[in-house]
Design a protein around this motif. Sequence first.
Motif, mmCIF file in Angstrom:
data_model
loop_
_atom_site.group_PDB
_atom_site.id
_atom_site.type_symbol
_atom_site.label_atom_id
_atom_site.label_comp_id
_atom_site.label_asym_id
_atom_site.label_seq_id
_atom_site.Cartn_x
_atom_site.Cartn_y
_atom_site.Cartn_z
ATOM 1 N N SER A 86 31.286 54.939 40.517
ATOM 2 C CA SER A 86 30.352 54.116 39.723
ATOM 3 C C SER A 86 28.951 54.204 40.310
ATOM 4 O O SER A 86 28.476 53.267 40.952
ATOM 5 C CB SER A 86 30.828 52.664 39.672
ATOM 6 O OG SER A 86 31.074 52.169 40.976
ATOM 7 N N GLU A 103 23.822 52.711 30.772
ATOM 8 C CA GLU A 103 23.717 51.416 31.417
ATOM 9 C C GLU A 103 24.247 50.326 30.492
ATOM 10 O O GLU A 103 23.929 50.266 29.319
ATOM 11 C CB GLU A 103 22.256 51.125 31.757
ATOM 12 C CG GLU A 103 22.069 49.788 32.469
ATOM 13 C CD GLU A 103 20.617 49.489 32.736
ATOM 14 O OE1 GLU A 103 20.337 48.418 33.299
ATOM 15 O OE2 GLU A 103 19.771 50.327 32.382
ATOM 16 N N VAL A 104 25.115 49.482 31.049
ATOM 17 C CA VAL A 104 25.639 48.373 30.276
ATOM 18 C C VAL A 104 24.527 47.340 30.097
ATOM 19 O O VAL A 104 23.945 46.867 31.057
ATOM 20 C CB VAL A 104 26.847 47.729 30.988
ATOM 21 C CG1 VAL A 104 27.328 46.509 30.224
ATOM 22 C CG2 VAL A 104 27.969 48.748 31.121
ATOM 23 N N VAL A 132 27.426 51.811 37.527
ATOM 24 C CA VAL A 132 27.903 52.119 36.174
ATOM 25 C C VAL A 132 29.106 53.066 36.274
ATOM 26 O O VAL A 132 28.989 54.155 36.842
ATOM 27 C CB VAL A 132 26.787 52.772 35.332
ATOM 28 C CG1 VAL A 132 27.307 53.092 33.933
ATOM 29 C CG2 VAL A 132 25.582 51.857 35.253
#
Length: 528
Positions: A45, A240-241, A49
Amino acid sequence: MKKLIATVLIASFPLLSAVSMESSHAAVSESASVTMRLVSPAFSSPDGVPSNYVDFSSDPIQNNWAKYYGPGLKVYYRYFDVASALTFKWRVTDTTSGSPLPKQPVWMIVNKNYGGKQLATFTYKVNGELKTIAALTTDTGETQIPGETDADGFVTFEILNTNTSEQAEPVPPALNREQPIGTPALLSQITLTTHQLGGATGGGDNGALDEELENKDLIWAHFVKSAGGTTPVVTTPAVEVKDVTIRLLEPVMSKDSNGDPVNYADYSFDAKANGWEKYYGAGVGVYYRYFQPGSTFTTKWKLTDSKSKAPLANQDIWLVINKNYGGTQLGSFTATYNGVETVAKASKSDTGETQVQGKTDSNGEVVFTLKNTNALSEAEASPPALNLAQPEGAKLLFSSITVTTHIPETKESKDFLWAHIAEAIKVAIPVNKVAPKISGTAKVGQTLKLNAGTWSDTSNVKIQWFACKAKAAAANAVPAGCKAIAGATSATLKIAATSKNSFIVAQVKSSNAAGSAEKITASTVKVG
């Protein structure tokens, strides 16, 4: 727990010896809290992410898995090649001190109970003996493989998946994206525990340690087709969340001039009072709205970035009908998106939602059409009013409807439509109870204000201002010699020079399915 369509794992386990339940090694205390983390395969991650998995750790929070596991539960959706050998390395530590737990008896669980169908199959070895793990077609039938941690708290298991390429899931869109809704799943839920099936303590957990005290990793292992022995999935750049705002544009929720609901009941306060913001982003809207059985309506949604307010174009989104954990929801529908119909059945449990995939347009908007398929005999009684909920104890036929982008819902500030399927409201022609009245100075450049009065039905009230040649008393119809003032349809009127020497009146008209009624105010003095 989230229901998934089953995948099957097959384990080959040559490195471990079977662990006797009579082991002399000191096991963890029954009251201690244990943390079990997966070391290998690694979960990547960069910048926080996920790149080679989908993080579902928010799902336990939203669905209160803390009743069953420790609060540190992590859930990872991960792809593996079908028919591949898998190595799972775990580290077991004391949650309070962080110290490794050496020589700790543990069991790796494959096709874990209460995960729905899990069609992955495996082989593994214990003391050189080859064993098999069959597909799980019910909620119970998990396999537990025994092991023991080393001096540093590590333990390794090897299993071999035995499914065929024909059984495998198709190549996924990316390593960090779920399979599309409706894709047949080949999966296995895999985790670790410090208890043994059929162990000494009895009860549902049957082991030296209840799972409520275990902070652990749970792997949703999905098996996909391979190509040339290599993983066929190409990782797309991680997105990107974002914090997302999702608002319901249609059906339109109307308010009167005082800001009060006209054709719905606003239950947004209920979400706030009951702590929904633990599960969703701040600013949840909840709209209680009536629809007739057999009716068709559209739901139009707009997605924006919560921080920049920019629309989110070409965003994958899923309409959720009879959303999980909303109790019994007996509304049934046919949902249509881009000409494709999906049947959404009634949900008699907390886990029977239907999801319909769509995509936003360049303005961040998406439209789904819903046709109710309930019979009139199933419907709720005619409601007391469009903006009032059914009385306490009344028969209910409803569906909780929303949308999701499949990011953690804690990052989604969104609206919910509580669609109640009811008999047509019994309406009467509107009745004026308090007459409308004008206030203010009748002079060019000044602003007049209208109190629209009180009506029995405010669902469709319209205003029109008139300039009249003569003074007029209050009436039920517009007097002769009065001319409508163009564009003057709000509750205020700034008097233009063209109205000088006129007498101003206002018409208030309320309409519904039964008919309409109007009242005309008494006129002002002559405009100076």
